[in-house]
Design an enzyme around this catalytic site. Structure first.
Site, mmCIF file in Angstrom:
data_model
loop_
_atom_site.group_PDB
_atom_site.id
_atom_site.type_symbol
_atom_site.label_atom_id
_atom_site.label_comp_id
_atom_site.label_asym_id
_atom_site.label_seq_id
_atom_site.Cartn_x
_atom_site.Cartn_y
_atom_site.Cartn_z
ATOM 1 N N ASN A 9 -10.127 -13.671 0.525
ATOM 2 C CA ASN A 9 -10.640 -13.420 1.862
ATOM 3 C C ASN A 9 -11.032 -14.743 2.461
ATOM 4 O OD1 ASN A 9 -12.367 -12.646 4.087
ATOM 5 N ND2 ASN A 9 -14.064 -12.234 2.686
ATOM 6 N N TRP A 10 -10.090 -14.793 3.539
ATOM 7 C CA TRP A 10 -10.108 -16.172 4.289
ATOM 8 C C TRP A 10 -11.248 -16.402 5.203
ATOM 9 C CZ3 TRP A 10 -4.168 -17.239 5.721
ATOM 10 C CH2 TRP A 10 -3.636 -17.087 4.564
ATOM 11 N N LYS A 11 -11.787 -15.402 5.473
ATOM 12 C CA LYS A 11 -13.119 -15.280 6.332
ATOM 13 C C LYS A 11 -12.797 -15.862 7.863
ATOM 14 C CE LYS A 11 -16.225 -15.129 2.495
ATOM 15 N NZ LYS A 11 -17.490 -15.299 1.654
ATOM 16 N N HIS A 95 -17.979 -5.610 3.855
ATOM 17 C CA HIS A 95 -18.456 -7.132 3.312
ATOM 18 C C HIS A 95 -19.910 -7.068 3.467
ATOM 19 C CE1 HIS A 95 -18.583 -11.225 2.469
ATOM 20 N NE2 HIS A 95 -17.656 -11.026 1.681
ATOM 21 N N GLU A 97 -21.250 -9.872 4.678
ATOM 22 C CA GLU A 97 -21.497 -10.674 5.707
ATOM 23 C C GLU A 97 -21.648 -9.805 7.060
ATOM 24 O OE1 GLU A 97 -18.419 -13.514 5.003
ATOM 25 O OE2 GLU A 97 -19.777 -14.261 3.354
ATOM 26 N N GLU A 167 -19.691 -7.459 -5.073
ATOM 27 C CA GLU A 167 -20.022 -8.837 -4.552
ATOM 28 C C GLU A 167 -21.556 -9.051 -4.588
ATOM 29 O OE1 GLU A 167 -16.604 -11.018 -2.604
ATOM 30 O OE2 GLU A 167 -17.643 -9.777 -0.935
ATOM 31 N N GLY A 173 -20.586 -17.708 -1.981
ATOM 32 C CA GLY A 173 -20.500 -19.027 -1.489
ATOM 33 C C GLY A 173 -21.644 -19.869 -1.919
ATOM 34 N N SER A 213 -18.310 -16.546 -5.682
ATOM 35 C CA SER A 213 -18.106 -17.919 -6.604
ATOM 36 C C SER A 213 -17.184 -17.815 -7.745
ATOM 37 C CB SER A 213 -19.526 -18.385 -6.674
ATOM 38 O OG SER A 213 -20.356 -18.904 -5.730
ATOM 39 N N GLY A 234 -13.563 -16.036 -1.839
ATOM 40 C CA GLY A 234 -13.775 -16.579 -0.701
ATOM 41 C C GLY A 234 -13.246 -17.812 -0.687
ATOM 42 N N GLY A 235 -14.109 -18.747 -0.617
ATOM 43 C CA GLY A 235 -13.819 -20.394 -0.699
ATOM 44 C C GLY A 235 -12.847 -20.776 -1.424
#
Ligand code: 13P
Length: 249
Positions: A9-11, A95, A97, A167, A173, A213, A234-235
């Site tokens: 997920n490149w957000k 998600h 977010e 998640e 993150g 993470s 993610g990251g």
């Protein structure tokens, strides 16, 4: 046997050029992988370029969100038809977010899940508890409510191919991962909820990822658990080498 699925997920990262460079780098690193399904989820603006770049490869495309209507006066929104048109296989829905910053409720997530399935897209449905919920001992209650909410009114015939991502919000993150055993425990609870909604066979076949993470150094332990069928990353998915290492773990 459930085929593992690792999605990046490149957000809200990467311009078109950056996204293309990232996926081309990734493509060469994972070209020999066939036992894991590999998915990238760029921002809307880069979907088309990434779709072109992954043609004929073992990487599939997902969007990070969508509206539940196929068209209409919804300024700023993108529809299932549009995502399908660009070559998306999957779409991330609900998600944390989106729930936290854009007011998405279980009801909205459910409308989107129905629209995705009707439009030939497979949803990656995100569920997970906040730190507050965890500390109150209500993790099970919340993930059960979110899972039931997202899947409300979906019949068994439509369930094939749906992916759930567990998640925990406090692990996103933050560098804090749920321990592999704890992630597995909650995922088993989610699987039992899926069995209750549909049937044990569907629950057994449904892929449930962990997200929060995930890094090259913890992916192997997470993936060694009985019920963790991959990751929503993610990251670490913003680095081709890290993401490829997670896929290979
Ligand atoms: P991080 O891997 O950066 O914690 O993000 C997880 C996530 O939200 C994936 O959807």
């Amino acid at each position: 046997m459930r085929k593992r699925i690792v999605a990046g997920n490149w957000k809200m990262h990467k311009t078109v050029d950056e996204a293309t460079a990232l996926v081309n780098d990734l493509k060469s690193r994972v070209k020999d992988v066939s036992h894991v399904e590999i998915v990238v989820c760029p921002a809307f603006t880069a979907l088309s370029a990434v779709a072109d770049a992954i043609q004929g490869s073992n990487i599939r495309l997902a969007a990070q969100n969508m509206h539940w209507e196929n068209e209409g006066a919804y300024t700023g929104e993108v529809s299932p038809v549009m995502l399908k048109d660009l070559g998306c296989t999957y779409v991330i829905l609900g998600h944390s977010e989106r729930r936290a910053y854009f007011g998405e409720t279980d009801e909205i997530v459910n409308k989107k899940v129905k629209a995705a399935l009707a439009g030939g897209l497979l949803p990656i449905i995100c569920v997970g508890e906040t730190l507050e919920v965890r500390e109150e001992g209500k993790t099970e209650e919340v993930v059960t409510r979110q899972t039931k909410g997202a899947l409300d009114g979906i019949d068994a015939a439509q369930a094939e191919g749906i992916v759930i991502a567990y998640e925990p919000v406090w692990a996103i993150g933050t560098g804090r991962t749920a321990s592999a055993e704890e992630a597995n425990r909650v995922i088993r609870i989610i699987r039992s909820v899926v069995a209750e909604i549909f049937d044990p066979k569907i629950a057994h076949e449904m892929r449930i990822q962990y997200g929060g993470s995930v890094k090259p150094n913890n992916a192997g332990e997470l993936f060694s658990q009985s019920d963790i069928d991959g990751a929503l990353v993610g990251g670490a998915s913003l680095s081709a080498s890290d993401f490829a290492a997670i896929v290979k773990a």
